[in-house]
Enzyme design. Structure first.
Site, mmCIF file in Angstrom:
data_model
loop_
_atom_site.group_PDB
_atom_site.id
_atom_site.type_symbol
_atom_site.label_atom_id
_atom_site.label_comp_id
_atom_site.label_asym_id
_atom_site.label_seq_id
_atom_site.Cartn_x
_atom_site.Cartn_y
_atom_site.Cartn_z
ATOM 1 N N THR A 18 0.829 -1.201 0.000
ATOM 2 C CA THR A 18 0.000 0.000 0.000
ATOM 3 C C THR A 18 0.869 1.259 0.000
ATOM 4 O O THR A 18 0.537 2.266 -0.609
ATOM 5 C CB THR A 18 -0.907 0.026 1.249
ATOM 6 O OG1 THR A 18 -1.590 -1.214 1.353
ATOM 7 C CG2 THR A 18 -1.939 1.133 1.183
ATOM 8 N N ARG A 22 7.818 -2.628 2.720
ATOM 9 C CA ARG A 22 7.974 -2.722 4.182
ATOM 10 C C ARG A 22 8.327 -4.135 4.572
ATOM 11 O O ARG A 22 7.672 -5.077 4.158
ATOM 12 C CB ARG A 22 6.686 -2.337 4.901
ATOM 13 C CG ARG A 22 6.531 -0.864 5.017
ATOM 14 C CD ARG A 22 5.334 -0.500 5.846
ATOM 15 N NE ARG A 22 4.940 0.818 5.427
ATOM 16 C CZ ARG A 22 3.852 1.444 5.813
ATOM 17 N NH1 ARG A 22 3.032 0.843 6.648
ATOM 18 N NH2 ARG A 22 3.579 2.639 5.391
ATOM 19 N N SER A 113 6.323 3.900 8.454
ATOM 20 C CA SER A 113 5.177 4.636 8.961
ATOM 21 C C SER A 113 4.882 4.357 10.433
ATOM 22 O O SER A 113 5.732 4.536 11.288
ATOM 23 C CB SER A 113 3.968 4.329 8.079
ATOM 24 O OG SER A 113 2.911 5.169 8.417
ATOM 25 N N HIS A 114 3.682 3.832 10.686
ATOM 26 C CA HIS A 114 3.234 3.621 12.061
ATOM 27 C C HIS A 114 3.715 2.287 12.611
ATOM 28 O O HIS A 114 3.454 1.973 13.773
ATOM 29 C CB HIS A 114 1.707 3.656 12.084
ATOM 30 C CG HIS A 114 1.123 2.701 11.089
ATOM 31 N ND1 HIS A 114 1.201 2.930 9.743
ATOM 32 C CD2 HIS A 114 0.530 1.501 11.247
ATOM 33 C CE1 HIS A 114 0.654 1.903 9.109
ATOM 34 N NE2 HIS A 114 0.239 1.024 9.995
ATOM 35 N N LYS A 126 10.007 4.056 0.382
ATOM 36 C CA LYS A 126 8.996 4.339 -0.634
ATOM 37 C C LYS A 126 9.507 5.419 -1.576
ATOM 38 O O LYS A 126 10.329 6.261 -1.197
ATOM 39 C CB LYS A 126 7.662 4.732 0.005
ATOM 40 C CG LYS A 126 7.728 5.833 1.029
ATOM 41 C CD LYS A 126 6.370 6.041 1.709
ATOM 42 C CE LYS A 126 6.477 7.114 2.780
ATOM 43 N NZ LYS A 126 5.212 7.460 3.409
ATOM 44 N N ASP A 277 2.162 9.998 13.665
ATOM 45 C CA ASP A 277 2.801 8.679 13.606
ATOM 46 C C ASP A 277 4.292 8.759 13.308
ATOM 47 O O ASP A 277 4.882 9.843 13.308
ATOM 48 C CB ASP A 277 2.100 7.812 12.562
ATOM 49 C CG ASP A 277 2.369 8.290 11.147
ATOM 50 O OD1 ASP A 277 2.606 9.509 10.980
ATOM 51 O OD2 ASP A 277 2.354 7.476 10.214
ATOM 52 N N ASP A 279 6.238 8.643 10.648
ATOM 53 C CA ASP A 279 6.762 9.548 9.619
ATOM 54 C C ASP A 279 5.940 10.834 9.471
ATOM 55 O O ASP A 279 6.123 11.585 8.525
ATOM 56 C CB ASP A 279 6.879 8.828 8.273
ATOM 57 C CG ASP A 279 5.536 8.329 7.756
ATOM 58 O OD1 ASP A 279 4.649 8.045 8.582
ATOM 59 O OD2 ASP A 279 5.378 8.227 6.530
ATOM 60 N N ASP A 281 2.732 11.533 8.826
ATOM 61 C CA ASP A 281 1.635 11.809 7.886
ATOM 62 C C ASP A 281 0.265 11.494 8.473
ATOM 63 O O ASP A 281 -0.749 11.945 7.951
ATOM 64 C CB ASP A 281 1.850 11.112 6.531
ATOM 65 C CG ASP A 281 2.066 9.617 6.643
ATOM 66 O OD1 ASP A 281 2.011 9.083 7.767
ATOM 67 O OD2 ASP A 281 2.296 8.981 5.598
ATOM 68 N N ARG A 282 0.215 10.724 9.551
ATOM 69 C CA ARG A 282 -1.092 10.425 10.147
ATOM 70 C C ARG A 282 -1.379 11.358 11.323
ATOM 71 O O ARG A 282 -0.452 11.923 11.902
ATOM 72 C CB ARG A 282 -1.119 8.992 10.676
ATOM 73 C CG ARG A 282 -0.965 7.961 9.609
ATOM 74 C CD ARG A 282 -1.064 6.584 10.217
ATOM 75 N NE ARG A 282 -1.075 5.582 9.150
ATOM 76 C CZ ARG A 282 -1.659 4.415 9.257
ATOM 77 N NH1 ARG A 282 -2.255 4.060 10.365
ATOM 78 N NH2 ARG A 282 -1.631 3.563 8.246
ATOM 79 N N GLU A 364 -9.836 6.583 6.733
ATOM 80 C CA GLU A 364 -10.153 6.115 8.079
ATOM 81 C C GLU A 364 -8.883 5.783 8.861
ATOM 82 O O GLU A 364 -8.892 5.783 10.079
ATOM 83 C CB GLU A 364 -11.072 4.890 8.019
ATOM 84 C CG GLU A 364 -10.614 3.732 7.147
ATOM 85 C CD GLU A 364 -9.410 2.996 7.644
ATOM 86 O OE1 GLU A 364 -9.314 2.809 8.853
ATOM 87 O OE2 GLU A 364 -8.571 2.604 6.799
ATOM 88 N N LYS A 376 -0.671 12.647 2.838
ATOM 89 C CA LYS A 376 -1.444 13.050 4.002
ATOM 90 C C LYS A 376 -0.485 13.747 4.966
ATOM 91 O O LYS A 376 0.734 13.564 4.885
ATOM 92 C CB LYS A 376 -2.131 11.851 4.629
ATOM 93 C CG LYS A 376 -1.249 10.677 4.980
ATOM 94 C CD LYS A 376 -2.134 9.512 5.368
ATOM 95 C CE LYS A 376 -1.343 8.309 5.829
ATOM 96 N NZ LYS A 376 -0.884 7.458 4.725
HETATM 97 C C1 G16 Z 1 -0.642 3.629 4.307
HETATM 98 C C2 G16 Z 1 -1.233 4.348 3.144
HETATM 99 C C3 G16 Z 1 -2.625 4.786 3.473
HETATM 100 C C4 G16 Z 1 -3.456 3.605 3.918
HETATM 101 C C5 G16 Z 1 -2.771 2.929 5.080
HETATM 102 C C6 G16 Z 1 -3.461 1.673 5.563
HETATM 103 O O1 G16 Z 1 -0.498 4.523 5.374
HETATM 104 O O2 G16 Z 1 -0.445 5.472 2.817
HETATM 105 O O3 G16 Z 1 -3.159 5.406 2.362
HETATM 106 O O4 G16 Z 1 -4.722 4.004 4.305
HETATM 107 O O5 G16 Z 1 -1.468 2.576 4.694
HETATM 108 O O6 G16 Z 1 -3.278 0.662 4.652
HETATM 109 P P1 G16 Z 1 -3.649 -0.838 4.931
HETATM 110 O O7 G16 Z 1 -5.078 -0.828 5.410
HETATM 111 O O8 G16 Z 1 -3.472 -1.471 3.601
HETATM 112 O O9 G16 Z 1 -2.730 -1.359 6.001
HETATM 113 P P2 G16 Z 1 0.906 4.752 6.045
HETATM 114 O O10 G16 Z 1 0.662 5.838 7.063
HETATM 115 O O11 G16 Z 1 1.230 3.418 6.648
HETATM 116 O O12 G16 Z 1 1.826 5.132 4.937
#
Ligand code: G16
Length: 543
Positions: A18, A22, A113-114, A126, A277, A279, A281-282, A364, A376
């Site tokens: 996504t 990772r 990310s998180h 990424k 989070d 990085d 963005d959340r 969400e 984001k």
């Molecule tokens: C990434 C994507 C987001 C997505 C999230 C959850 O977030 O950038 O657009 O909503 O993953 O994805 P999944 O439900 O497939 O785990 P981040 O903050 O991890 O980069």
């Protein structure tokens, strides 16, 4: 400068998910793992020769080593220039801004990310394209294809240089500019928001707590909230980025940001709480003793964005990922602007933003953002909220209550089943897809199924089709369940079950969320036969 050409062979599993590639940190540390992917990234995007990239990461364990490897590989591949955050640090939104501002050929962001960090945690990489946004699928596919037939990578023998000191230096012919990670981002935020109104609110005694979760947003929030806007010293907690995020899970939700949640429910709670989070963005936002769900936050920000200078009279449309609640759709309808429904993944908003079809976007999964960049942006969402509160005068809990009264409430929750065997998760989804046409009309847990589909998205800008994005189950009366598999996990599969129930304007709106959703939850568990497939009685994480 001498370059090494190192023979290598394809390594399995380097398919970006996504949001980039990772894996466990230890996997990235295996010989050639990072190098293979970086070389494939360059090769899959037409080569690095003469190009300029932004490079930075969230500071997790291996960030520094990976940054140095990328510097040496970019030099050996003929890149002209790298713009690097001091000490290799850049939040994802700051990197997106720098790519756009400097019109670079893209950026390489090091983050999972998180996901937790550290030697036993996760690492990620990424690629963001020249528009500042996550690479679209045709680019990630090209990179992945290259990982499957790679035979060699190039790396400079030279040292990567000193990335801890601001300034410029050369590695061979390539220029490296080490920059302040916060400065350009701060300038951008000043352009968007009414900083005077926010500063006045803080001067009047409004108290905020921002939990940076030991991650990259610490320095950004410290400088902007405390330094520029005058929030009380100590308003930003866990502000120093650490290699393993203080041993925590840098995911801004009520489960992982429990320190903030406890503070916000104490007797001396601040007026507004927020977290970001790994990085940056959340975001998560809270009032006193009140968690504002990301879906509600998107709806409210859309309804009140006009109070911020950058958005007054300028909302062309709004977009949300498919599993995000439909609260924002109702606001968009009342504002008379279009609302787009995209697959999960910020990359799907890129074309809408570039084409001016959407101004605000949200998910969400705690992501909200706008056309100011192509990612984001956690701190941006917090500042937009502060701007709205400063100009509106009501507190966030009152504002939300009034909103529900006028628009109705979309009760919403996500249930995650983590680390389930990949085959079991696949079987569950296949069984659901096999029943798309037989389910409508049946009644489960007192709810009658009206429609079921396997979500597919045709991008309204370039016409590209993305299929198999999750199963949507609609019930008569407006309730909805969505089931999909996460694309960001690093172990087994994660089943996400998204649950939603609409309560019309004028209702009570004060029910406990899980209680309000009880029949929807029961229906989801029965229809997908979750227990049989996963062996689990209940979800691991409920947010
Ligand atoms: C990434 C994507 C987001 C997505 C999230 C959850 O977030 O950038 O657009 O909503 O993953 O994805 P999944 O439900 O497939 O785990 P981040 O903050 O991890 O980069």
């Amino acid at each position: 400068m001498a370059n090494q050409i190192v023979p290598t062979s394809p390594i399995e599993g380097q398919k970006p998910g996504t949001s980039g590639l990772r894996k466990k940190t230890a996997v990235f540390q295996e010989p050639g793992y990072l190098e293979n992917f970086v070389q494939s990234l360059f090769d899959g995007t037409g080569g690095a020769a003469g190009k300029t990239y932004v490079v930075g990461g969230d500071g997790r364990f291996f960030n520094d080593d990976a940054t140095r490897t990328i510097i040496r590989m970019a030099a050996a591949n003929g890149a002209a220039r790298l713009i690097i955050g001091q000490n290799g640090l850049l939040s994802t939104p700051a990197a997106s801004n720098l790519i756009r501002k400097n019109q670079t050929d893209g950026g390489i962001i090091l983050s999972a990310s998180h996901n937790p960090g550290g030697q036993n945690g996760d690492f990620g990489i990424k690629f963001n394209a020249a528009n500042g946004g996550p690479a679209p699928e045709k680019i990630t596919e090209a990179i992945y294809a290259r990982t499957q037939d790679i035979t060699q990578y190039r790396i400079a023998e030279a040292d990567a240089g000193d990335i801890s000191t601001l300034g410029s230096y050369k590695v061979g012919d390539m220029q490296v500019d080490v920059i302040d990670p916060v400065a350009d981002y701060e300038d951008l935020m000043r352009e968007l928001f009414d900083f005077d109104a926010i500063a006045k609110m803080f001067a009047g005694g409004f108290r905020v707590c921002f939990d940076a979760m030991h991650a990259v947003t610490g320095p950004y929030a410290k400088r902007i909230l405390e330094g520029v806007l005058g929030a009380a010293h100590g308003s930003v907690i866990n502000a120093v980025p650490s290699l393993d995020f203080g041993g925590g899970h840098p995911d801004p939700n009520p489960v992982w940001a429990s320190e903030l949640v406890a503070l916000m429910s104490g007797t001396d709670a601040p007026d507004f709480g927020a977290a970001s989070d790994g990085d940056g963005d959340r975001n998560m936002v809270m009032g006193r003793d009140a968690f504002v769900s990301p879906s509600d936050s998107l709806a409210l920000l859309t309804a009140y964005a006009h109070l911020a200078p950058a958005y007054a009279g300028r909302l062309s449309g709004v977009a949300r990922s498919m599993p995000t609640s439909q609260a924002v759709d109702i606001v968009a309808e009342r504002l008379g602007i279009p609302c787009f429904e995209t697959p999960t993944g910020w990359k799907f908003f890129g074309n809408l933003l570039d084409a001016g079809k959407a101004t605000l976007c949200g998910e969400e999964s705690a992501g909200t953002g706008s056309n100011h960049i192509r990612e984001k942006d956690g701190l941006w969402a917090v500042l937009l909220w502060l701007n709205i509160l400063a100009r509106d005068g009501r507190d966030i809990v009152q504002l939300r209550r009034d909103h529900w009264r006028s628009f109705g409430r979309n009760y919403y929750s996500r249930h995650d089943y983590e680390e389930i065997p990949t085959e079991a998760a696949g079987a569950l989804m296949s069984a659901l897809r096999a029943n798309l046409t037989t389910l409508p009309g049946s009644t489960v847990a007192g709810l009658t199924i009206s429609e079921v589909d396997n979500f597919a998205y045709t991008d309204p800008v370039d016409g590209s089709l993305t299929e198999n994005q999750g199963v949507r189950i609609r019930f008569e009366g407006g309730s909805r369940v969505v089931l999909r598999l996460s694309g960001t996990g690093t172990q087994g599969a994660t089943l996400r079950v998204y649950l939603e129930r609409f309560e019309a304007p004028g209702g009570d709106h004060g029910q406990d969320v899980q209680a309000a959703l009880a029949p929807v939850i029961e229906a989801a568990e029965t229809i997908a036969d979750i227990k049989t497939h996963t062996g689990r009685d209940k979800a691991d994480i409920i947010t």
